[in-house]
Design a protein around this motif. Structure first.
Motif, PDB file in Angstrom:
ATOM      1  N   PHE A   9       0.837  -1.192   0.000  1.00 44.84           N
ATOM      2  CA  PHE A   9       0.000   0.000   0.000  1.00 44.84           C
ATOM      3  C   PHE A   9       0.878   1.252   0.000  1.00 44.84           C
ATOM      4  CE2 PHE A   9      -2.495   3.151   2.581  1.00 44.84           C
ATOM      5  CZ  PHE A   9      -3.424   3.457   1.592  1.00 44.84           C
ATOM      6  N   GLY A  10       1.943   1.247   0.783  1.00 45.41           N
ATOM      7  CA  GLY A  10       2.872   2.370   0.819  1.00 45.41           C
ATOM      8  C   GLY A  10       3.539   2.602  -0.527  1.00 45.41           C
ATOM      9  N   ARG A  11       3.906   1.515  -1.210  1.00 43.19           N
ATOM     10  CA  ARG A  11       4.500   1.627  -2.552  1.00 43.19           C
ATOM     11  C   ARG A  11       3.515   2.267  -3.521  1.00 43.19           C
ATOM     12  NH1 ARG A  11       9.179  -1.451  -2.842  1.00 43.19           N
ATOM     13  NH2 ARG A  11       9.288  -3.092  -1.290  1.00 43.19           N
ATOM     14  N   ARG A  12       2.277   1.836  -3.438  1.00 45.17           N
ATOM     15  CA  ARG A  12       1.248   2.368  -4.329  1.00 45.17           C
ATOM     16  C   ARG A  12       1.044   3.870  -4.081  1.00 45.17           C
ATOM     17  NH1 ARG A  12      -2.916  -1.444  -3.863  1.00 45.17           N
ATOM     18  NH2 ARG A  12      -3.496  -0.382  -1.968  1.00 45.17           N
ATOM     19  N   ILE A  13       0.969   4.255  -2.808  1.00 47.02           N
ATOM     20  CA  ILE A  13       0.784   5.660  -2.464  1.00 47.02           C
ATOM     21  C   ILE A  13       1.989   6.485  -2.907  1.00 47.02           C
ATOM     22  CG2 ILE A  13       0.608   7.274  -0.514  1.00 47.02           C
ATOM     23  CD1 ILE A  13      -1.999   5.759  -1.196  1.00 47.02           C
ATOM     24  N   LEU A  14       3.195   5.974  -2.703  1.00 44.06           N
ATOM     25  CA  LEU A  14       4.410   6.677  -3.120  1.00 44.06           C
ATOM     26  C   LEU A  14       4.411   6.872  -4.633  1.00 44.06           C
ATOM     27  CD1 LEU A  14       7.183   7.912  -2.521  1.00 44.06           C
ATOM     28  CD2 LEU A  14       8.138   5.590  -2.658  1.00 44.06           C
ATOM     29  N   ASN A  15       4.082   5.837  -5.371  1.00 50.32           N
ATOM     30  CA  ASN A  15       4.060   5.942  -6.830  1.00 50.32           C
ATOM     31  C   ASN A  15       2.981   6.915  -7.305  1.00 50.32           C
ATOM     32  OD1 ASN A  15       6.237   4.244  -7.283  1.00 50.32           O
ATOM     33  ND2 ASN A  15       4.959   2.421  -7.268  1.00 50.32           N
ATOM     34  N   GLU A  16       1.823   6.908  -6.661  1.00 49.78           N
ATOM     35  CA  GLU A  16       0.776   7.869  -6.998  1.00 49.78           C
ATOM     36  C   GLU A  16       1.234   9.285  -6.705  1.00 49.78           C
ATOM     37  OE1 GLU A  16      -2.985   6.912  -5.169  1.00 49.78           O
ATOM     38  OE2 GLU A  16      -2.960   4.882  -5.991  1.00 49.78           O
ATOM     39  N   ALA A  17       1.889   9.489  -5.570  1.00 54.13           N
ATOM     40  CA  ALA A  17       2.390  10.818  -5.204  1.00 54.13           C
ATOM     41  C   ALA A  17       3.435  11.282  -6.204  1.00 54.13           C
ATOM     42  CB  ALA A  17       2.968  10.793  -3.791  1.00 54.13           C
ATOM     43  N   ARG A  18       4.283  10.376  -6.622  1.00 55.33           N
ATOM     44  CA  ARG A  18       5.308  10.729  -7.609  1.00 55.33           C
ATOM     45  C   ARG A  18       4.655  11.157  -8.918  1.00 55.33           C
ATOM     46  NH1 ARG A  18       9.260   5.655  -6.354  1.00 55.33           N
ATOM     47  NH2 ARG A  18      10.674   6.727  -4.928  1.00 55.33           N
ATOM     48  N   GLY A  19       3.678  10.404  -9.352  1.00 59.44           N
ATOM     49  CA  GLY A  19       3.027  10.706 -10.625  1.00 59.44           C
ATOM     50  C   GLY A  19       2.193  11.971 -10.580  1.00 59.44           C
ATOM     51  N   ARG A  20       1.394  12.118  -9.553  1.00 63.67           N
ATOM     52  CA  ARG A  20       0.473  13.244  -9.444  1.00 63.67           C
ATOM     53  C   ARG A  20       1.140  14.522  -8.990  1.00 63.67           C
ATOM     54  NH1 ARG A  20      -4.212  11.153  -5.987  1.00 63.67           N
ATOM     55  NH2 ARG A  20      -2.803  11.995  -4.465  1.00 63.67           N
ATOM     56  N   SER A  21       2.062  14.404  -8.074  1.00 63.27           N
ATOM     57  CA  SER A  21       2.604  15.582  -7.406  1.00 63.27           C
ATOM     58  C   SER A  21       3.909  16.095  -7.999  1.00 63.27           C
ATOM     59  CB  SER A  21       2.831  15.265  -5.924  1.00 63.27           C
ATOM     60  OG  SER A  21       1.636  14.831  -5.338  1.00 63.27           O
ATOM     61  N   LEU A  22       4.541  15.322  -8.857  1.00 62.47           N
ATOM     62  CA  LEU A  22       5.860  15.711  -9.358  1.00 62.47           C
ATOM     63  C   LEU A  22       5.832  17.074 -10.040  1.00 62.47           C
ATOM     64  CD1 LEU A  22       8.807  15.010  -9.691  1.00 62.47           C
ATOM     65  CD2 LEU A  22       8.237  13.820 -11.798  1.00 62.47           C
ATOM     66  N   LYS A  23       4.880  17.293 -10.923  1.00 57.87           N
ATOM     67  CA  LYS A  23       4.809  18.565 -11.644  1.00 57.87           C
ATOM     68  C   LYS A  23       4.566  19.719 -10.665  1.00 57.87           C
ATOM     69  CE  LYS A  23       2.694  20.922 -15.498  1.00 57.87           C
ATOM     70  NZ  LYS A  23       1.699  20.917 -16.542  1.00 57.87           N
ATOM     71  N   LYS A  24       3.672  19.521  -9.705  1.00 55.51           N
ATOM     72  CA  LYS A  24       3.394  20.568  -8.723  1.00 55.51           C
ATOM     73  C   LYS A  24       4.639  20.885  -7.901  1.00 55.51           C
ATOM     74  CE  LYS A  24      -1.423  19.239  -8.123  1.00 55.51           C
ATOM     75  NZ  LYS A  24      -2.394  18.678  -7.187  1.00 55.51           N
ATOM     76  N   MET A  25       5.341  19.834  -7.452  1.00 53.37           N
ATOM     77  CA  MET A  25       6.546  20.049  -6.653  1.00 53.37           C
ATOM     78  C   MET A  25       7.615  20.777  -7.448  1.00 53.37           C
ATOM     79  SD  MET A  25       7.179  16.755  -4.279  1.00 53.37           S
ATOM     80  CE  MET A  25       6.053  15.425  -4.596  1.00 53.37           C
ATOM     81  N   MET A  26       7.788  20.393  -8.704  1.00 55.87           N
ATOM     82  CA  MET A  26       8.802  21.038  -9.536  1.00 55.87           C
ATOM     83  C   MET A  26       8.448  22.504  -9.771  1.00 55.87           C
ATOM     84  SD  MET A  26      11.137  18.869  -9.780  1.00 55.87           S
ATOM     85  CE  MET A  26      12.187  19.835 -10.820  1.00 55.87           C
ATOM     86  N   ASN A  27       7.163  22.821  -9.963  1.00 55.90           N
ATOM     87  CA  ASN A  27       6.744  24.214 -10.127  1.00 55.90           C
ATOM     88  C   ASN A  27       7.073  25.018  -8.875  1.00 55.90           C
ATOM     89  OD1 ASN A  27       5.787  23.937 -12.735  1.00 55.90           O
ATOM     90  ND2 ASN A  27       3.697  23.518 -12.082  1.00 55.90           N
ATOM     91  N   ILE A  28       6.772  24.460  -7.711  1.00 60.07           N
ATOM     92  CA  ILE A  28       7.058  25.150  -6.451  1.00 60.07           C
ATOM     93  C   ILE A  28       8.555  25.378  -6.300  1.00 60.07           C
ATOM     94  CG2 ILE A  28       7.016  24.899  -3.929  1.00 60.07           C
ATOM     95  CD1 ILE A  28       4.279  23.414  -4.353  1.00 60.07           C
ATOM     96  N   ILE A  29       9.337  24.351  -6.537  1.00 57.71           N
ATOM     97  CA  ILE A  29      10.789  24.466  -6.402  1.00 57.71           C
ATOM     98  C   ILE A  29      11.343  25.498  -7.383  1.00 57.71           C
ATOM     99  CG2 ILE A  29      12.984  23.231  -6.757  1.00 57.71           C
ATOM    100  CD1 ILE A  29      11.496  20.762  -5.524  1.00 57.71           C
ATOM    101  N   ASN A  30      10.855  25.486  -8.605  1.00 64.65           N
ATOM    102  CA  ASN A  30      11.329  26.460  -9.604  1.00 64.65           C
ATOM    103  C   ASN A  30      10.987  27.879  -9.178  1.00 64.65           C
ATOM    104  OD1 ASN A  30      12.577  24.653 -11.355  1.00 64.65           O
ATOM    105  ND2 ASN A  30      10.670  24.225 -12.423  1.00 64.65           N
TER     106      ASN A  30
END
Length: 108
Positions: free
Chosen positions: A83-104
């Motif tokens: 379950f943790g792997r699934r949540i981590l992979n979902e977070a990576r897929g969904r949140s990556l663009k948002k995180m990169m925008n914030i960091i930029n």
């Protein structure tokens, strides 16, 4: 802004991602609390407190994202659950663009 204030701002940013960081570390291999603290310190150049990491590990375990077990040598290890792997992979897929925008934006 002083160096101390800047360090605090950096730590605030990292603290927000610490749960995902722990899941990512545990995806690579099972670890003890001490090993997790050392890995975080190496990555962030700041040592998190034992109580902070312990509280996060307890929370992640209660949410069934990780599980712990104790070896015969009485060492407590943590590992990520499916379950943790699934949540981590979902977070990576969904949140990556948002995180990169914030960091930029922060780095501009």
């Amino acid at each position: 802004m002083s160096g101390i204030e800047l360090m605090e701002l950096e730590w605030m940013l990292m603290r927000g991602a610490i749960r995902l960081l722990i899941l990512a570390l545990l995806q690579k291999s099972m670890m003890t609390c001490y090993q997790i603290i050392k890995a975080i310190q190496q990555i962030t150049e700041r040592k998190p407190s034992l109580s902070t990491i312990h509280d996060i590990l307890t929370e992640l375990e209660e949410r069934k994202l990780i599980e712990s077990f104790t070896t015969q040598q009485a060492e407590k290890y943590y590992k990520i659950t499916e379950f943790g792997r699934r949540i981590l992979n979902e977070a990576r897929g969904r949140s990556l663009k948002k995180m990169m925008n914030i960091i930029n934006i922060i780095l501009e």
